[in-house]
Design an enzyme around this catalytic site. Structure first.
Site, short mmCIF file in Angstrom:
data_model
loop_
_atom_site.label_atom_id
_atom_site.label_comp_id
_atom_site.label_asym_id
_atom_site.label_seq_id
_atom_site.Cartn_x
_atom_site.Cartn_y
_atom_site.Cartn_z
N ASP A 66 45.24 44.61 29.12
CA ASP A 66 44.90 43.36 28.43
C ASP A 66 44.37 43.62 27.02
O ASP A 66 44.07 44.75 26.65
CB ASP A 66 43.86 42.57 29.24
CG ASP A 66 42.73 43.46 29.79
OD1 ASP A 66 42.53 44.56 29.26
OD2 ASP A 66 42.06 43.04 30.75
N ASN A 134 33.33 38.86 38.99
CA ASN A 134 33.83 37.64 39.64
C ASN A 134 35.16 37.89 40.37
O ASN A 134 35.85 36.96 40.74
CB ASN A 134 34.01 36.52 38.62
CG ASN A 134 35.04 36.86 37.56
OD1 ASN A 134 35.58 37.96 37.55
ND2 ASN A 134 35.30 35.92 36.67
N HIS A 136 37.81 39.55 39.06
CA HIS A 136 39.03 39.59 38.24
C HIS A 136 39.57 41.01 38.14
O HIS A 136 38.84 41.99 38.26
CB HIS A 136 38.83 38.96 36.85
CG HIS A 136 38.02 39.73 35.85
ND1 HIS A 136 37.06 39.14 35.05
CD2 HIS A 136 38.03 41.04 35.49
CE1 HIS A 136 36.54 40.05 34.24
NE2 HIS A 136 37.10 41.21 34.49
N GLU A 141 41.42 35.85 35.71
CA GLU A 141 40.20 35.21 36.18
C GLU A 141 40.49 34.36 37.42
O GLU A 141 41.66 34.05 37.71
CB GLU A 141 39.67 34.30 35.06
CG GLU A 141 39.31 35.04 33.78
CD GLU A 141 37.98 35.79 33.86
OE1 GLU A 141 37.59 36.26 34.96
OE2 GLU A 141 37.33 35.92 32.81
C1 GLP Z 1 36.77 43.74 31.69
C2 GLP Z 1 38.27 44.13 31.72
C3 GLP Z 1 38.65 44.56 33.10
C4 GLP Z 1 37.55 45.44 33.64
C5 GLP Z 1 36.36 44.61 33.95
C6 GLP Z 1 35.14 45.40 34.38
O1 GLP Z 1 36.51 42.51 31.19
N1 GLP Z 1 39.18 43.15 31.25
O2 GLP Z 1 39.90 45.24 33.04
O3 GLP Z 1 37.97 46.04 34.84
O4 GLP Z 1 36.10 43.70 32.93
O5 GLP Z 1 34.44 45.92 33.31
P1 GLP Z 1 33.20 46.92 33.48
O6 GLP Z 1 33.75 48.22 33.88
O7 GLP Z 1 32.57 46.95 32.10
O8 GLP Z 1 32.31 46.33 34.51
#
Ligand code: GLP
Length: 262
Positions: A66, A134, A136, A141
């Site tokens: 993304d 959440n 995702h 989302e």
């Molecule tokens: C982000 C990314 C995800 C990632 C998630 C967890 O927003 N878009 O691909 O897996 O949130 O992030 P973190 O490792 O900082 O908890």
């Protein structure tokens, strides 16, 4: 879903690094799907180390999950910048084959272009995933169709709150992203998910033990035949069948050990 529960975050990260380096050793021209987020920083450090120890990424192709809408690749909070900073600039990968959705063109075009690129270079051999609090995956989302392709998705309030720490001021934070869809993600041959810490415990439980539902996009992974989810003890703390997963993994380890011995 193969579920691996490790005592510590470091051990879980090491395990995932091992799956990725094994994949590249087995197939040097692998196509990898890559993820961002705080969880992956230490993992990418381990991949840098593997490169210093002799592993070549020269023939690897990558697709990131993304990108924020509106952020150019040189913006310090863009995922393109993150990937160069934490991985690409430190290994011998050909950055012309490191694909990330384009946050600067019309999202419809960026999404269509990305699906075409994946079709041309894919399928993805191994897709790395983190997990949002959440539920995702990528930026799919809650409410994301389980059949979705790459597209623009609005960020939820939860995600905006979680990721705000990376932006200097609220006004600069994009409120949507281009993300691979759930169907796109599930087209990968193998998926390896890493989730660490108590903050992910609820999402881990819903992903593994909840119903398959758009309400928890990661639950779609229950339908994929080849998923390995690696979690630390804190992230596993709410799992009802924790003992069973650990038992299964011990059997898996024994199988692998005897296969290696034969
Ligand atoms: C982000 C990314 C995800 C990632 C998630 C967890 O927003 N878009 O691909 O897996 O949130 O992030 P973190 O490792 O900082 O908890």
């Amino acid at each position: 879903m193969r579920i691996i529960i490790c005592d510590t975050a470091a051990e879980a990260t090491e395990k995932v690094a091992g799956f990725i380096t094994d994949q590249i050793r087995a197939r040097p021209d692998s196509v990898l799907g890559l993820a961002t987020g705080g969880t992956m920083e230490r993992l990418y450090g381990r991949l840098q180390q593997a490169h210093r120890d002799g592993l070549s990424f020269a023939d690897v192709t990558t697709f990131n999950l993304d990108e924020y809408v509106g952020l150019p690749a040189d913006h310090p909070q863009s995922y393109a910048y993150y990937m160069r900073h934490f991985l690409f600039d430190h290994i011998d990968i050909d950055q012309d084959r490191c694909f990330i959705p384009d946050g600067t063109i019309h999202p419809f075009q960026a999404a269509a272009d990305y699906e075409t690129l994946i079709a041309d270079h894919g399928p993805i051999d191994l897709q790395l995933l983190g997990l949002g609090r959440n539920g995702h995956i990528g930026f799919n989302e809650p409410s994301s169709s389980l059949n979705s392709l790459t597209r623009e998705k609005a960020l939820s309030q939860d995600t905006l709150a979680a990721n705000r720490q990376y932006f200097d001021d609220d006004a600069n934070m994009p409120n949507s992203a281009i993300t691979m869809g759930i169907k796109t993600i599930c087209s990968a041959h193998q998926i390896v998910l890493l989730a660490l810490g108590a903050g992910k415990a609820q999402a881990v439980k819903r992903m593994m033990e909840g119903p398959v539902s758009t309400f928890c996009p990661a639950s779609a992974l229950q339908m994929h035949p080849n998923v390995i989810a690696v979690v630390d003890a804190d992230a596993a703390q709410l799992l009802e069948l924790k003992d069973h997963y650990m038992h299964e993994e011990r059997i898996q380890q024994m199988r692998e050990h005897s296969a290696g011995v034969v």
